[in-house]
Design a protein around this motif. Structure first.
Motif, PDB file in Angstrom:
ATOM      1  N   ILE A   1      13.087   5.112  -5.738  1.00  3.88           N
ATOM      2  CA  ILE A   1      12.435   5.337  -7.033  1.00  3.88           C
ATOM      3  C   ILE A   1      13.433   4.929  -8.091  1.00  3.88           C
ATOM      4  N   ILE A   2      13.050   4.001  -8.952  1.00  2.63           N
ATOM      5  CA  ILE A   2      13.940   3.520 -10.006  1.00  2.63           C
ATOM      6  C   ILE A   2      13.267   3.744 -11.349  1.00  2.63           C
ATOM      7  N   ASP A   3      14.098   3.830 -12.402  1.00  2.00           N
ATOM      8  CA  ASP A   3      13.551   3.960 -13.748  1.00  2.00           C
ATOM      9  C   ASP A   3      13.369   2.578 -14.350  1.00  2.00           C
ATOM     10  N   ARG A   4      13.004   2.562 -15.595  1.00  2.00           N
ATOM     11  CA  ARG A   4      12.721   1.278 -16.251  1.00  2.00           C
ATOM     12  C   ARG A   4      13.970   0.420 -16.406  1.00  2.00           C
ATOM     13  N   HIS A   5      15.152   1.047 -16.261  1.00  2.00           N
ATOM     14  CA  HIS A   5      16.408   0.307 -16.377  1.00  2.00           C
ATOM     15  C   HIS A   5      16.965  -0.080 -15.016  1.00  2.00           C
TER      16      HIS A   5
ATOM     17  N   ALA B   1      10.715  -6.443   0.900  1.00  2.00           N
ATOM     18  CA  ALA B   1      10.766  -5.450  -0.171  1.00  2.00           C
ATOM     19  C   ALA B   1       9.502  -5.578  -1.016  1.00  2.00           C
ATOM     20  N   ALA B   2       8.907  -4.439  -1.343  1.00  2.00           N
ATOM     21  CA  ALA B   2       7.719  -4.401  -2.190  1.00  2.00           C
ATOM     22  C   ALA B   2       7.951  -3.385  -3.298  1.00  2.00           C
ATOM     23  N   ALA B   3       7.423  -3.655  -4.469  1.00  2.00           N
ATOM     24  CA  ALA B   3       7.605  -2.763  -5.625  1.00  2.00           C
ATOM     25  C   ALA B   3       6.261  -2.572  -6.317  1.00  2.00           C
ATOM     26  N   TYR B   4       6.073  -1.336  -6.850  1.00  2.00           N
ATOM     27  CA  TYR B   4       4.832  -1.025  -7.556  1.00  2.00           C
ATOM     28  C   TYR B   4       5.186  -0.159  -8.759  1.00  2.00           C
ATOM     29  N   PRO B   5       4.552  -0.384  -9.931  1.00  2.00           N
ATOM     30  CA  PRO B   5       4.953   0.327 -11.157  1.00  2.00           C
ATOM     31  C   PRO B   5       4.515   1.797 -11.159  1.00  2.00           C
ATOM     32  N   ILE B   6       5.312   2.614 -11.886  1.00  2.00           N
ATOM     33  CA  ILE B   6       4.976   4.017 -12.157  1.00  2.00           C
ATOM     34  C   ILE B   6       4.584   4.101 -13.631  1.00  2.00           C
TER      35      ILE B   6
ATOM     36  N   GLY C   1       8.983   3.346 -14.531  1.00  2.00           N
ATOM     37  CA  GLY C   1       9.839   2.994 -13.393  1.00  2.00           C
ATOM     38  C   GLY C   1       9.026   2.286 -12.331  1.00  2.00           C
ATOM     39  N   ALA C   2       9.540   2.301 -11.146  1.00  2.00           N
ATOM     40  CA  ALA C   2       8.858   1.612 -10.046  1.00  2.00           C
ATOM     41  C   ALA C   2       9.242   2.261  -8.732  1.00  2.00           C
TER      42      ALA C   2
ATOM     43  N   GLY D   1       0.818  -1.210   0.000  1.00  2.00           N
ATOM     44  CA  GLY D   1       0.000   0.000   0.000  1.00  2.00           C
ATOM     45  C   GLY D   1       0.853   1.261   0.000  1.00  2.00           C
ATOM     46  N   THR D   2       1.967   1.249   0.697  1.00  2.00           N
ATOM     47  CA  THR D   2       2.872   2.403   0.703  1.00  2.00           C
ATOM     48  C   THR D   2       3.430   2.653  -0.689  1.00  2.00           C
ATOM     49  N   THR D   3       3.905   1.598  -1.346  1.00  2.00           N
ATOM     50  CA  THR D   3       4.451   1.771  -2.701  1.00  2.00           C
ATOM     51  C   THR D   3       3.364   2.223  -3.671  1.00  2.00           C
TER      52      THR D   3
END
Length: 737
Positions: free
Chosen positions: A308-312, A405-410, A418-419, A47-49
């Motif tokens: 915050i990461i990009d698509r790479h 660790a949790a990840a969610y797309p941007i 990114g994510a 939920g945070t991501t």
């Protein structure tokens, strides 16, 4: 085989040990609760991501300067500016870069852009990285060059010596190139290569295609904002640069031009991060975005570390510390009230050390391998970049902690740009679990202690009542089966009380019956003596009259029967008389050896057909007792031995000192004792004589009388088979005075 005896209290304690199952059940329950808390932490972190990703969705300006629109990136060509912890001092000594040594990349054969001769390991190479600190981009180069060639003093040519070309795009997208070519070690500034117009750029580009060693024919202009320090080393030289971030766009490249011959000063090798001659061949630079940092700060303080990461998979921004990221559960622990009492002090001093040594694992510090990482990897990131939110558990670098660790797309339109990655440790849940286990163990320990003590006291009460009843039962009947005292019934209403009253009634009835049996012999002898006397006088009167031979024979047999009957009556009353007379007997000190010697001389005359071997010490063996009764005891032993002895074998009588006792042994050869009959022969009315030994009436009272006399003198008597199993020994032990 040894039989294990367990008392009632021991059994109750063993049964109460099953209470130890309670801690195990509570422990399993808390672990199941921890699983639920971890599942809740996963949902909360996802939920945070999702919330952070929602704030970044559909905002292209956050990514247009981050080279995130590229379809692919190449390591070494597309640069990443690491976040520097401290400012860099430009001195060429590289001391400020030691902690970032693992982030530096080596540029060698694969990064050569031009070489006049075959490239070898001894040719030019360098280590390089870029970092960001407070509005500046810092670059470091540790160059290995066997023959550094510096620019001639006074010349304006910058491409006839070792130099570096810096190519970049500005924030407006303009292509700019700079060159650094120093005269000597020390502070350096860059020279901007200015292009006259588009035609000159085109002609320069064409010349560059023909001669890649030529940087430009246009004049150079000093760029004072790009500063650095050049220092020659044993391996080559070091170069540190500082470039204002305001000058930079999304592309940046560095190329070293190497000159080895000081005479012709031709360029031998060009090696760099990317081709600095063309805009479309220039590498990119990714600088963590301050705009995204501001958005993360605007999200407020969280209990997670957020990337915050990009698509790479390159890091654009990061906030939070994983060491402090304990999740939402840490709040209840941090602000929980702790009472200050004697019990709290007792817990911390005594209970908690035991818990944490054997039952509970305490959270420990851990090493995070992804601290200040430039690239993030993991299944959760791969899933997020494919458009799906995902959570993943991993171990810390030293395996001391679990990290969630949790990840969610941007999203930008239908594309994933990114994510958002959020991470938390399980220290908060672990601490919360430990608090729950502490309270659980405290309660269970109290329950077990109270329950065990209560059961122990209850079992002690029962066992003491049973032991008291056992002791009364043992004291009520002696070893000969006579009733000595009664059992006092208790008023208890339970089963033990019923048993006590039943045993008391039973012992009372046995006492009455025993009293009847004990007095039976005296009553019988008293009642039978008168008819026996009448029969004896009648027979004597008949014998005075003249009778024929047959009548005389019958009268003789009647006399013999009356005699045997009188003997039986005498024997029946003898034990009672002796037992009664012993109560009033007086003891004296006398030599027991002389008594034995005198008696044995009389036995030799009383049993002329029987031989005796007597071993009596000459020294006095003094005892305290009644000589007459001890002589009677010896009479019984000798008479019993003579009855069972074979006349051709002597009876052996031995007297000796044995510790603090006088030990008299009467041994005869004859039939051995039946098994398990040695102790019973000392009881009243017990005999094992065979039919051929029944020449006179025996009621089995001789050895019984001997035992009564020995017990009166605080001694003991026992029978056993001889070691050679050819006869029987009677052993008398009397305490010495």
């Amino acid at each position: 085989m040894l039989e294990l005896r367990l008392g009632l209290r021991t059994k109750v304690i063993l049964i109460s040990s099953f209470l130890l199952i309670l801690p195990w059940l509570g422990y399993k329950y808390v672990w199941e609760m921890e699983k639920l808390l971890r599942q809740g932490q996963e949902q909360t972190l996802i939920g945070t991501t999702r919330a952070v990703a929602t704030a970044l969705n559909e905002r292209p300006k956050l990514f247009d300067r981050q080279a995130s629109f590229l379809q692919s990136v190449e390591k070494g060509r597309d640069l990443y500016a690491y976040e520097l912890h401290n400012p860099i001092q430009l001195d060429g000594k590289l001391r400020d870069w030691v902690e970032y040594d693992n982030k530096m990349m080596v540029y060698g054969r694969d990064h050569v852009q031009f070489s006049r001769r075959p490239y070898t390991a001894n040719s030019i190479s360098f280590k390089h990285m870029v970092g960001k600190y407070q509005g500046y981009l810092y670059a470091v180069f540790a160059v290995k060059d066997k023959q550094p060639v510096m620019r001639r003093v006074g010349t304006k040519q910058v491409d006839r010596s070792d130099h570096i070309v810096i190519a970049m795009t500005t924030s407006d997208g303009d292509f700019q190139r700079y060159v650094i070519s120093p005269y000597e070690d020390g502070w350096v500034n860059a020279f901007q290569i200015s292009e006259k117009d588009a035609d000159s750029m085109q002609s320069d580009t064409q010349r560059s295609n023909t001669d890649p060693t030529s940087i430009a024919s246009a004049p150079v202009v000093t760029e004072s904002n790009i500063q650095g320090y050049w220092r020659t080393t044993e391996q080559g030289y070091n170069l540190e640069l500082r470039i204002p971030l305001a000058l930079l766009g999304s592309k940046l490249g560095f190329a070293f031009y190497d000159v080895n011959n000081e005479r012709d000063r031709e360029i031998d090798t060009i090696i760099g991060t990317s081709n600095t001659s063309h805009l479309n061949r220039l590498g990119t630079i990714l600088i963590p975005s301050p705009d995204i940092d501001n958005i993360l700060k605007g999200m407020g303080h969280t209990s997670s570390r957020i990337w915050i990461i990009d698509r790479h998979q390159r890091v654009l921004a990061q906030t939070g510390d994983i060491q402090e990221s304990n999740g939402v559960w840490s709040t209840s622990i941090k602000y929980g009230e702790e009472a200050d009492s004697w019990w709290t002090h007792f817990e911390k001093t005594f209970l908690h050390p035991l818990y944490y040594k054997f039952l509970i694992s305490e959270p420990v510090d851990f090493v995070d391998s992804q601290q200040d990482a430039a690239y993030l990897k993991g299944v959760h990131i791969s899933q997020a970049l494919q458009g799906r939110g995902y959570s993943h558990w991993r171990l810390s670098g030293d395996s001391n902690a679990m990290i969630l660790a949790a990840a969610y797309p941007i999203w930008l339109g239908n594309n994933v740009m990114g994510a958002v990655v959020a991470e938390e440790s399980t220290s908060g849940i672990q601490t919360l679990r430990n608090r729950a286990l502490e309270k659980l163990f405290n309660v269970i320990l109290a329950i077990i202690a109270i329950g065990t003590i209560t059961l122990f006291l209850f079992a002690s009460n029962i066992s003491s009542r049973i032991r008291l009843l056992r002791d009364e039962a043992e004291q009520a009947i002696d070893s000969q089966g006579r009733i000595k005292k009664t059992i006092s019934p208790t008023n208890g209403t339970d089963e033990i009380g019923d048993l006590s009253r039943s045993l008391a009634a039973m012992v009372g009835r046995l006492g009455q019956y025993n009293h009847y049996l004990e007095n039976l012999s005296s009553r019988l002898s008293h009642e039978l003596r008168t008819p026996v006397a009448v029969v004896r006088s009648s027979i004597e009167n008949l014998s005075m009259q003249n009778q024929d031979e047959d009548s005389q024979r019958y009268i003789a047999r009647a006399h013999d029967g009356i005699h045997r009957l009188s003997t039986i009556l005498s024997n029946m009353t003898e034990a009672t008389r002796i037992e009664q007379s012993l109560q009033g007997a007086e003891k004296e000190y006398f030599p027991f050896n002389e008594l034995v010697t005198g008696c044995m001389q009389g036995y030799q005359m009383a049993y002329p057909a029987q031989s005796f071997n007597v071993k009596v010490p000459d020294s006095a063996i003094m005892i305290n007792g009644a000589p007459d009764y001890l002589a009677q005891l010896l009479d019984k032993l000798i008479a019993n031995a003579e009855d069972f002895s074979r006349n051709q074998n002597p009876i052996e009588v031995t007297l000796e000192r044995h510790n603090n006792e006088a030990r008299l042994v009467v041994s005869n050869q004859g039939p051995p004792l039946p098994e398990n009959m040695a102790d019973q022969l000392l009881n009243s009315m017990v005999s094992v004589r065979t039919q051929d030994k029944q020449t006179k009436p025996h009621l089995g009272l001789g050895l019984f009388i001997a035992r009564l006399i020995s017990e009166y003198h605080l001694g003991s008597i026992r029978l056993r088979n001889r070691d050679d199993n050819k006869g029987v020994e009677a052993i008398l032990l009397l305490p010495l005075s």
